[in-house]
Design a protein around this motif. Structure first.
Motif, PDB file in Angstrom:
ATOM      1  N   ILE A   1       9.585  -2.033   8.318  1.00 25.10           N
ATOM      2  CA  ILE A   1      10.047  -3.037   9.279  1.00 25.10           C
ATOM      3  C   ILE A   1       8.989  -4.095   9.571  1.00 25.10           C
ATOM      4  O   ILE A   1       9.243  -5.305   9.463  1.00 25.10           O
ATOM      5  CB  ILE A   1      10.485  -2.372  10.605  1.00 25.10           C
ATOM      6  N   ARG A   2       7.799  -3.655   9.928  1.00 23.79           N
ATOM      7  CA  ARG A   2       6.747  -4.605  10.331  1.00 23.79           C
ATOM      8  C   ARG A   2       5.927  -5.124   9.149  1.00 23.79           C
ATOM      9  O   ARG A   2       5.156  -6.072   9.307  1.00 23.79           O
ATOM     10  CB  ARG A   2       5.813  -3.934  11.335  1.00 23.79           C
ATOM     11  N   ARG A   3       6.057  -4.467   8.018  1.00 16.14           N
ATOM     12  CA  ARG A   3       5.288  -4.857   6.823  1.00 16.14           C
ATOM     13  C   ARG A   3       3.790  -4.874   7.112  1.00 16.14           C
ATOM     14  O   ARG A   3       3.072  -5.826   6.788  1.00 16.14           O
ATOM     15  CB  ARG A   3       5.734  -6.233   6.311  1.00 16.14           C
ATOM     16  N   ALA A   4       3.333  -3.816   7.740  1.00 14.06           N
ATOM     17  CA  ALA A   4       1.931  -3.713   8.112  1.00 14.06           C
ATOM     18  C   ALA A   4       1.453  -2.283   7.903  1.00 14.06           C
ATOM     19  O   ALA A   4       2.232  -1.368   7.719  1.00 14.06           O
ATOM     20  CB  ALA A   4       1.731  -4.119   9.570  1.00 14.06           C
ATOM     21  N   ARG A   5       0.139  -2.114   7.944  1.00 12.78           N
ATOM     22  CA  ARG A   5      -0.443  -0.779   7.817  1.00 12.78           C
ATOM     23  C   ARG A   5      -0.524  -0.135   9.216  1.00 12.78           C
ATOM     24  O   ARG A   5      -0.699  -0.839  10.204  1.00 12.78           O
ATOM     25  CB  ARG A   5      -1.833  -0.844   7.209  1.00 12.78           C
ATOM     26  N   ASP A   6      -0.418   1.171   9.265  1.00 11.61           N
ATOM     27  CA  ASP A   6      -0.547   1.874  10.553  1.00 11.61           C
ATOM     28  C   ASP A   6      -1.833   2.663  10.645  1.00 11.61           C
ATOM     29  O   ASP A   6      -1.963   3.529  11.490  1.00 11.61           O
ATOM     30  CB  ASP A   6       0.658   2.808  10.764  1.00 11.61           C
TER      31      ASP A   6
ATOM     32  N   SER B   1       1.426   6.758   4.851  1.00 11.21           N
ATOM     33  CA  SER B   1       0.788   6.936   6.154  1.00 11.21           C
ATOM     34  C   SER B   1       0.121   8.305   6.267  1.00 11.21           C
ATOM     35  O   SER B   1      -1.034   8.415   6.697  1.00 11.21           O
ATOM     36  CB  SER B   1       1.827   6.768   7.266  1.00 11.21           C
TER      37      SER B   1
ATOM     38  N   GLU C   1       8.206   2.873  10.020  1.00  7.79           N
ATOM     39  CA  GLU C   1       8.438   1.689  10.854  1.00  7.79           C
ATOM     40  C   GLU C   1       7.480   0.563  10.513  1.00  7.79           C
ATOM     41  O   GLU C   1       7.892  -0.591  10.352  1.00  7.79           O
ATOM     42  CB  GLU C   1       8.290   2.063  12.332  1.00  7.79           C
ATOM     43  N   PHE C   2       6.197   0.881  10.371  1.00 12.36           N
ATOM     44  CA  PHE C   2       5.204  -0.155  10.078  1.00 12.36           C
ATOM     45  C   PHE C   2       5.390  -0.703   8.668  1.00 12.36           C
ATOM     46  O   PHE C   2       5.255  -1.909   8.443  1.00 12.36           O
ATOM     47  CB  PHE C   2       3.793   0.414  10.238  1.00 12.36           C
TER      48      PHE C   2
ATOM     49  N   TYR D   1       6.667   4.960   2.461  1.00 15.15           N
ATOM     50  CA  TYR D   1       5.749   4.577   3.529  1.00 15.15           C
ATOM     51  C   TYR D   1       5.356   5.769   4.398  1.00 15.15           C
ATOM     52  O   TYR D   1       4.276   5.784   4.990  1.00 15.15           O
ATOM     53  CB  TYR D   1       6.364   3.470   4.382  1.00 15.15           C
TER      54      TYR D   1
ATOM     55  N   TYR E   1      15.759   3.764   9.174  1.00 12.05           N
ATOM     56  CA  TYR E   1      14.649   3.049   8.551  1.00 12.05           C
ATOM     57  C   TYR E   1      13.536   4.012   8.086  1.00 12.05           C
ATOM     58  O   TYR E   1      12.378   3.631   7.965  1.00 12.05           O
ATOM     59  CB  TYR E   1      14.065   1.985   9.490  1.00 12.05           C
TER      60      TYR E   1
END
Length: 242
Positions: free
Chosen positions: A236-241, A77, A232-233, A73, A68
């Motif tokens: 997979i999570r569809r979010a910001r880190d 990040s 990963e964020f 992404y 992944y």
């Protein structure tokens, strides 16, 4: 008789002076030759080993870690964390964030673009490139020294940091401070120039060799960790880190 005694004394003094100069020259050639090569060798092999071990441990703990991975992404990040005050944790401590970013910029610029270092590279390996004006490098060196003192004071005065700080944390701070402090002293000739110069070179080589084996390795492992978390964020999570 007095004239002969003075002449003998003067000759002995000149001989001692020559011996000291020869010893200093030999020490300088050693620290800029074999010792420098040894430091670069330890740094290079140590870094390769550190990166290989880190990747091995990542695969051991999560066999799917590379499946992944997303360059998009990962770069997102890394770039956001490299932007001052972009990440939430950066904004929560603005004074620490500002000093940290300025410190790291100066920490990279001075060793790489210092004119004296470039002259040495040209003499040893025929490599030459643009350099900082000495006056600018001097100011940036002072910034690094003051930043180290700020980090030391913060670590000593904060109960939380004092509790979590170990010997390695203080040693790392000293390893970073000493090459800049001795370089500043040597440049301004505030002490015995040759001795301080040799000490400066040795401190820099110790710092270089220590990078793969201490937390200083975060300068290379940090982007890999951010790439992993960002992938990963984002994927997979569809979010910001940040």
């Amino acid at each position: 008789m007095h004239k002969e005694a003075r002449a003998a004394s003067g000759g002995l003094h000149e001989e001692e002076t020559r011996d000291k100069e020869n010893a200093m020259n030999a020490a300088y050639l050693f620290v800029t030759g074999p010792l420098a090569w040894a430091a670069f060798l330890v740094f290079g092999l140590g870094l390769i080993g550190k990166l290989g071990y880190s990747l091995y441990m990542a695969r051991s703990r999560d066999p799917e870690v590379l499946r992944y991975f997303s360059l998009k992404y990962a770069l997102r990040s890394i770039l956001n964390w490299l932007s001052p005050f972009r990440a939430r944790s950066w904004r929560l401590q603005p004074d620490l964030t500002g000093i940290t970013f300025i410190f790291h910029i100066c920490l990279i610029l001075v060793p790489v673009f210092l004119s004296a270092h470039i002259v040495l590279l040209e003499q040893k390996w025929g490599v030459s490139f643009w350099s900082l004006p000495d006056s600018v490098a001097d100011v940036l060196t002072v910034v690094v020294i003051l930043s180290c003192l700020y980090f030391a004071g913060r670590r000593a005065l904060s109960p939380q940091l004092r509790f979590t700080s170990g010997l390695q944390d203080w040693l790392i701070l000293g390893l970073v401070l000493l090459p800049f402090l001795t370089g500043f002293i040597a440049y301004h000739q505030l002490g015995g120039y040759q001795v301080v110069l040799i000490l400066h070179i040795v401190c820099g080589e110790i710092l270089l060799a220590a990078i793969p084996f201490t937390r200083l390795s975060h300068m290379f492992l940090g982007p890999l960790l951010r790439a992993h978390i960002g992938s990963e964020f984002g994927l997979i999570r569809r979010a910001r880190d940040w």
